[in-house]
Write a protein that holds these residues in place. Structure first.
Motif, PDB file in Angstrom:
ATOM      1  N   GLY A  57      46.103  37.017  38.384  1.00 62.53           N
ATOM      2  CA  GLY A  57      47.165  37.325  39.435  1.00 62.53           C
ATOM      3  C   GLY A  57      47.578  38.453  38.390  1.00 62.53           C
ATOM      4  O   GLY A  57      48.531  39.234  38.855  1.00 62.53           O
ATOM      5  N   LYS A  60      43.772  42.205  37.829  1.00 62.84           N
ATOM      6  CA  LYS A  60      41.759  42.915  37.568  1.00 62.84           C
ATOM      7  C   LYS A  60      41.295  43.212  39.423  1.00 62.84           C
ATOM      8  O   LYS A  60      41.148  43.479  39.143  1.00 62.84           O
ATOM      9  CB  LYS A  60      41.428  41.606  37.253  1.00 62.84           C
ATOM     10  N   SER A  61      41.836  42.440  40.190  1.00 61.44           N
ATOM     11  CA  SER A  61      40.694  42.556  41.413  1.00 61.44           C
ATOM     12  C   SER A  61      41.552  43.919  42.429  1.00 61.44           C
ATOM     13  O   SER A  61      40.310  44.930  42.736  1.00 61.44           O
ATOM     14  CB  SER A  61      40.896  42.338  42.549  1.00 61.44           C
ATOM     15  N   SER A  62      42.739  44.087  42.012  1.00 62.59           N
ATOM     16  CA  SER A  62      43.663  45.824  42.747  1.00 62.59           C
ATOM     17  C   SER A  62      42.942  46.353  41.649  1.00 62.59           C
ATOM     18  O   SER A  62      42.124  47.180  42.626  1.00 62.59           O
ATOM     19  CB  SER A  62      44.475  45.523  42.684  1.00 62.59           C
TER      20      SER A  62
HETATM   21  N1  LIG Z   1      47.158  42.571  49.582  1.00 62.76           N
HETATM   22  C1  LIG Z   1      48.217  42.524  48.257  1.00 62.76           C
HETATM   23  N2  LIG Z   1      49.388  42.097  49.153  1.00 62.76           N
HETATM   24  C2  LIG Z   1      50.226  42.275  48.318  1.00 62.76           C
HETATM   25  N3  LIG Z   1      50.418  41.670  47.254  1.00 62.76           N
HETATM   26  C3  LIG Z   1      48.948  41.088  46.765  1.00 62.76           C
HETATM   27  C4  LIG Z   1      47.791  42.103  47.898  1.00 62.76           C
HETATM   28  N4  LIG Z   1      46.693  41.615  46.542  1.00 62.76           N
HETATM   29  C5  LIG Z   1      47.191  40.733  45.679  1.00 62.76           C
HETATM   30  N5  LIG Z   1      48.533  40.943  45.493  1.00 62.76           N
HETATM   31  C6  LIG Z   1      49.493  40.752  44.510  1.00 62.76           C
HETATM   32  O1  LIG Z   1      48.863  41.998  43.287  1.00 62.76           O
HETATM   33  C7  LIG Z   1      49.155  40.573  42.743  1.00 62.76           C
HETATM   34  C8  LIG Z   1      47.760  41.097  41.310  1.00 62.76           C
HETATM   35  O2  LIG Z   1      46.331  40.746  42.361  1.00 62.76           O
HETATM   36  P1  LIG Z   1      45.254  40.857  41.986  1.00 62.76           P
HETATM   37  O3  LIG Z   1      44.661  42.005  41.541  1.00 62.76           O
HETATM   38  O4  LIG Z   1      44.113  39.886  43.020  1.00 62.76           O
HETATM   39  O5  LIG Z   1      44.870  39.826  40.570  1.00 62.76           O
HETATM   40  P2  LIG Z   1      43.622  39.559  39.886  1.00 62.76           P
HETATM   41  O6  LIG Z   1      42.337  39.704  40.438  1.00 62.76           O
HETATM   42  O7  LIG Z   1      43.819  39.565  38.248  1.00 62.76           O
HETATM   43  O8  LIG Z   1      43.816  37.744  39.779  1.00 62.76           O
HETATM   44  C9  LIG Z   1      49.561  39.776  42.488  1.00 62.76           C
HETATM   45  O9  LIG Z   1      50.667  39.405  41.811  1.00 62.76           O
HETATM   46  C10 LIG Z   1      48.869  39.610  43.421  1.00 62.76           C
HETATM   47  O10 LIG Z   1      49.646  38.572  44.582  1.00 62.76           O
END
Ligand SMILES: Nc1ncnc2c1ncn2[C@@H]1O[C@H](COP(=O)(O)OP(=O)(O)O)[C@@H](O)[C@H]1O
Ligand SMILES: [Mg+2]
Length: 275
Positions: A57, A60-62
């Motif tokens: 959360g 990283k993926s974002s």
């Molecule tokens: N498509 C989306 N819509 C809304 N919130 C998102 C979306 N993708 C990720 N988030 C939120 O953005 C934050 C970062 O998520 P993410 O990049 O998936 O983190 P990680 O890959 O480190 O677990 C989290 O709070 C997640 O809930």
């Protein structure tokens, strides 16, 4: 000829392949607004593996998706080979898609269950106009399967016939089909049995060494990141809080959060050390 190569054909590692400045990724609006990536500046040199580590959360993926233009930044920029990726259109965008690939955590979800795996890879070649004809593309598919340690004859099987580790190898073969210079590996071993993880990490290391691909290697697990990357960035609540060589970050962490992550790793030396 690509701008990163000098006349001897070697890549110039001083010029970043991928660079971000003040990168922000935001989801939703108003009270629902999530600032997933907050003002990130990073650079990845050609052929370099940068590890991105942090708790689930933290964004990283974002960040990884924004580098590949699978997510539009709300502000800041991403440069690939010195050009903004947000400005890419048409043929330039297609060329970028070919040079920058992603592999995901879930090798089950990222393969079409109704397509023989050979066809899945062939399709990618076809879409990008690679390979002279179908027989040439099929030969290339078999070579790629062999490259990732699978039987070339597996081309004629369906995804459900493979184990998780084999499926991840297939996804890696598909990503390599287009000869990328940059690969985002988003938790590529997190869904796999521990016994299989080291094999896939070995494969990723070998591919990097042989093909000189730059990588953003994402994991919540510092031990996994250290097994593959020479440099590590630590992310917390959307921000990079510490960056350094793998040894610096793991042996002499500066940030309290990095120390906390390290204390959660039971055996940092154990995983993916050759074998
Ligand atoms: N498509 C989306 N819509 C809304 N919130 C998102 C979306 N993708 C990720 N988030 C939120 O953005 C934050 C970062 O998520 P993410 O990049 O998936 O983190 P990680 O890959 O480190 O677990 C989290 O709070 C997640 O809930
Ligand atoms: Mg993630």
């Amino acid at each position: 000829m690509n701008a990163m190569e000098d006349t001897s054909g070697r890549k110039d590692r001083r010029i970043p392949l991928v660079e971000t400045g003040g990168l922000e990724v935001t989801y939703g609006t108003g009270r629902e607004k999530v600032r997933a990536v907050r003002g990130v500046d990073l650079a990845i040199a050609p052929g370099e593996a940068l590890g991105l580590v942090g708790e689930s959360g933290c964004g990283k993926s974002s960040l990884g998706r924004a580098l590949l233009r699978l997510e539009d930044p709300s502000s800041g920029e991403v440069l690939f080979e010195g050009s903004p990726v947000t400005g890419l259109r048409g043929a330039a965008l297609k060329a970028f898609r070919r040079r920058a690939q992603i592999i995901f955590q879930d090798p089950f979800g990222s393969l079409n269950p109704r397509l023989k795996v050979g066809r899945a890879i062939e399709e990618v070649l076809h879409i990008h106009g690679l390979g002279a004809d179908n027989p040439a593309r099929r030969r290339r598919v078999r070579e790629l399967l062999d490259d990732v340690g699978l039987e070339p004859a597996f081309a004629d099987r369906y995804p459900h016939e493979f184990s998780g580790g084999q499926r991840q190898r297939i996804c890696i073969a598909r990503a390599l089909a287009l000869d990328p210079v940059f690969l985002v590996a988003d938790e590529p071993v997190s869904a796999l049995d521990v016994s299989v993880q080291a094999n896939i990490l070995d494969l990723l290391r070998r591919i990097r060494a042989e093909r000189d691909i730059a990588m953003l290697f994402i994991s919540h697990d510092l031990a996994v990141v250290r097994a593959v990357c020479e440099r590590i960035a630590v992310m917390k609540d959307g921000e990079i809080v510490e960056t350094g060589t793998a040894d610096q970050v793991c042996d002499r962490p500066r940030h309290a959060y990095t120390k906390k992550l390290l204390s959660a790793v039971p055996d940092l030396a154990g995983i993916g050390e050759g074998a």
